[in-house]
Each structure stands twice: as structure tokens, then as C-alpha cells.
Design a protein around this motif. Structure first.
Motif, PDB file in Angstrom:
ATOM      1  N   MET A 171       0.834  -1.186   0.000  1.00  0.00           N
ATOM      2  CA  MET A 171       0.000   0.000   0.000  1.00  0.00           C
ATOM      3  C   MET A 171       0.874   1.244   0.000  1.00  0.00           C
ATOM      4  O   MET A 171       1.860   1.336   0.717  1.00  0.00           O
ATOM      5  CB  MET A 171      -0.869   0.029   1.258  1.00  0.00           C
ATOM      6  N   VAL A 172       0.474   2.223  -0.780  1.00  0.00           N
ATOM      7  CA  VAL A 172       1.223   3.463  -0.858  1.00  0.00           C
ATOM      8  C   VAL A 172       0.656   4.493   0.119  1.00  0.00           C
ATOM      9  O   VAL A 172       1.258   5.520   0.355  1.00  0.00           O
ATOM     10  CB  VAL A 172       1.205   4.002  -2.307  1.00  0.00           C
ATOM     11  N   ARG A 173      -0.479   4.182   0.732  1.00  0.00           N
ATOM     12  CA  ARG A 173      -1.151   5.185   1.549  1.00  0.00           C
ATOM     13  C   ARG A 173      -0.390   5.499   2.835  1.00  0.00           C
ATOM     14  O   ARG A 173      -0.202   6.657   3.179  1.00  0.00           O
ATOM     15  CB  ARG A 173      -2.570   4.721   1.890  1.00  0.00           C
ATOM     16  N   ARG A 174       0.022   4.469   3.561  1.00  0.00           N
ATOM     17  CA  ARG A 174       0.673   4.716   4.842  1.00  0.00           C
ATOM     18  C   ARG A 174       2.009   5.445   4.710  1.00  0.00           C
ATOM     19  O   ARG A 174       2.276   6.377   5.465  1.00  0.00           O
ATOM     20  CB  ARG A 174       0.853   3.410   5.603  1.00  0.00           C
ATOM     21  N   ILE A 220       0.056  16.239   0.207  1.00  0.00           N
ATOM     22  CA  ILE A 220      -1.135  16.383   1.042  1.00  0.00           C
ATOM     23  C   ILE A 220      -2.382  16.020   0.249  1.00  0.00           C
ATOM     24  O   ILE A 220      -3.271  15.318   0.744  1.00  0.00           O
ATOM     25  CB  ILE A 220      -1.229  17.813   1.610  1.00  0.00           C
ATOM     26  N   VAL A 221      -2.454  16.473  -0.999  1.00  0.00           N
ATOM     27  CA  VAL A 221      -3.612  16.112  -1.835  1.00  0.00           C
ATOM     28  C   VAL A 221      -3.636  14.612  -2.082  1.00  0.00           C
ATOM     29  O   VAL A 221      -4.700  13.982  -2.027  1.00  0.00           O
ATOM     30  CB  VAL A 221      -3.579  16.908  -3.162  1.00  0.00           C
ATOM     31  N   LEU A 222      -2.474  14.000  -2.307  1.00  0.00           N
ATOM     32  CA  LEU A 222      -2.409  12.549  -2.488  1.00  0.00           C
ATOM     33  C   LEU A 222      -2.900  11.827  -1.241  1.00  0.00           C
ATOM     34  O   LEU A 222      -3.633  10.836  -1.320  1.00  0.00           O
ATOM     35  CB  LEU A 222      -0.982  12.130  -2.829  1.00  0.00           C
ATOM     36  N   MET A 275       7.291  23.557  -2.013  1.00  0.00           N
ATOM     37  CA  MET A 275       5.896  23.834  -1.643  1.00  0.00           C
ATOM     38  C   MET A 275       4.929  23.064  -2.533  1.00  0.00           C
ATOM     39  O   MET A 275       3.927  22.530  -2.062  1.00  0.00           O
ATOM     40  CB  MET A 275       5.607  25.338  -1.724  1.00  0.00           C
ATOM     41  N   VAL A 276       5.221  23.002  -3.813  1.00  0.00           N
ATOM     42  CA  VAL A 276       4.340  22.264  -4.721  1.00  0.00           C
ATOM     43  C   VAL A 276       4.405  20.770  -4.437  1.00  0.00           C
ATOM     44  O   VAL A 276       3.397  20.064  -4.499  1.00  0.00           O
ATOM     45  CB  VAL A 276       4.694  22.593  -6.190  1.00  0.00           C
ATOM     46  N   THR A 277       5.582  20.270  -4.080  1.00  0.00           N
ATOM     47  CA  THR A 277       5.705  18.857  -3.716  1.00  0.00           C
ATOM     48  C   THR A 277       4.889  18.553  -2.471  1.00  0.00           C
ATOM     49  O   THR A 277       4.175  17.542  -2.402  1.00  0.00           O
ATOM     50  CB  THR A 277       7.180  18.485  -3.486  1.00  0.00           C
ATOM     51  N   MET A 278       4.960  19.431  -1.478  1.00  0.00           N
ATOM     52  CA  MET A 278       4.160  19.229  -0.259  1.00  0.00           C
ATOM     53  C   MET A 278       2.665  19.319  -0.567  1.00  0.00           C
ATOM     54  O   MET A 278       1.872  18.555  -0.027  1.00  0.00           O
ATOM     55  CB  MET A 278       4.533  20.255   0.807  1.00  0.00           C
TER      56      MET A 278
END
Length: 195
Positions: A1-4, A120-122, A113-116
Motif C-alpha cells: 500500500m502506498v497510503r501509509r 497532502i492532496v495525495l 511547496m508544490v511537492t508538499m
């Protein structure tokens, strides 16, 4: 899982950002206080105190957002309520800071900032918010024990026998190659006749 892993990365980076922003604003407040600087006639003590207070508030804000991300990672569930609102607001803050960073700091700060913002959106979109009913496992109880909707008997069910409706499960369904007509889902088998 990529979520955690995403949730843990977001939590660590948000906590580091909170500490860094609090320390930076505290340092700027100390510099203003020691240099006895004034900006457009403002009192240096007020500027120093407001810089320190702003650093503490933003540091705590990012720390609480990091705590929400930790809870998401530990529980492996989508954030709900205030936690979801906090993460959405953190994404908006990173988007705005990224827009300002491009002109004031440079492309590296903008990229961070764009990576963060993307992380967060992911984190927000990778968790399923519906959590619909699970399909019942074989051997589970009837509908009284919480089995799925397929286990319930239909109120207008007709007993099987000669002349009973037959399901058309072997014929093409919606989206299959053959064209569909407006025939109902069940057809009646003709009764045998002797002449």
C-alpha cells in the motif's frame, strides 16, 4: 500500500516545517528586539512580540496538521471532520506559499511547496471515503445477521417451477457487444402443450 508511507512522509515534513517556521519567526523577533529596529514607525517591541507569537501559532498549526497525518497513518483511515479540514487548509497554505516563493525566494522553494501540496492532496484522495458494504463471505448468516443485500429474499419472488420466470444471466448485458432491446430482465418459459 502506498497510503501509509505517504501519510508518514506528510507527518514528518509538516512537523519539520512547524519547528522551522516557529524557530525562524522566533529568531526574527529576537533580531528585531536586539537591533531596536522600527518599520514605518511601529514599536519594535510590538513587532518582536508579534513575530514570536506568529511563529508559535504557525508552528502549532503545522504540528496539529502533522498529528492528523500521523493518526491517518496509524489508523489507516481517511481523515474526517476537523482533521480533513486542517489537511485541506494546509494544502491551500502550501499552494499560496508556493506562489509567493516563486517570486520572492526562487524555484527551489516553489518546488518544495508544490511537492508538499501534491503529497497532502495525495494523502486526501488515496483513502476511500465511502467504505460501502462488504460482500458477504460464504457461510455467513442470513440477512438477519447483516449479510449483504443479495442474501435477502425479494418480497415478490415467485417460486420456481413450470412457467416460472427465468433469469437472463447468460445473455448480453449493458456494455456488451450485441445491441440491447427493451425486453424485461426475466422471461417466462412457455408451457408444453399436447395436441
Amino acid at each position: 500500500m502506498v497510503r501509509r508511507p505517504v501519510a508518514w512522509v506528510v507527518a514528518v515534513v509538516l512537523l519539520a516545517e512547524g519547528v522551522l517556521i516557529a524557530a525562524l519567526n522566533w529568531f526574527l523577533g529576537v533580531v528585531v528586539d536586539r537591533q531596536d529596529m522600527s518599520l514605518a514607525g511601529l514599536d519594535p517591541d510590538v513587532m518582536s512580540t508579534s513575530s514570536k507569537a506568529g511563529g508559535v501559532v504557525f508552528g502549532l498549526y503545522f504540528a496539529v496538521c502533522a498529528l492528523v497525518a500521523v493518526l491517518v497513518a496509524v489508523r489507516d483511515r481517511a481523515p474526517a471532520g476537523l482533521g480533513r479540514v486542517l489537511l485541506i487548509s494546509a494544502a491551500v497554505v502550501h499552494g499560496l506559499l508556493g506562489a509567493f516563493a516563486w517570486g520572492l525566494v526562487g524555484w527551489t522553494a516553489f518546488l518544495f511547496m508544490v511537492t508538499m501540496l501534491g503529497l497532502i492532496v495525495l494523502l486526501l484522495v488515496t483513502y476511500d471515503r465511502t467504505g460501502g458494504p462488504q460482500s458477504p463471505a460464504a457461510g455467513d448468516g442470513g440477512p438477519e445477521q447483516g449479510a449483504g443485500p443479495d442474501a435477502r429474499a425479494e418480497p415478490d419472488a415467485v417460486p420456481a417451477g413450470p412457467g416460472a420466470p427465468v433469469s437472463r444471466t447468460d445473455e448480453p448485458q449493458d456494455g456488451d457487444e450485441e445491441p440491447q432491446d427493451s425486453v424485461p430482465a426475466q422471461i417466462s418459459v412457455p408451457a408444453t402443450t399436447t395436441a
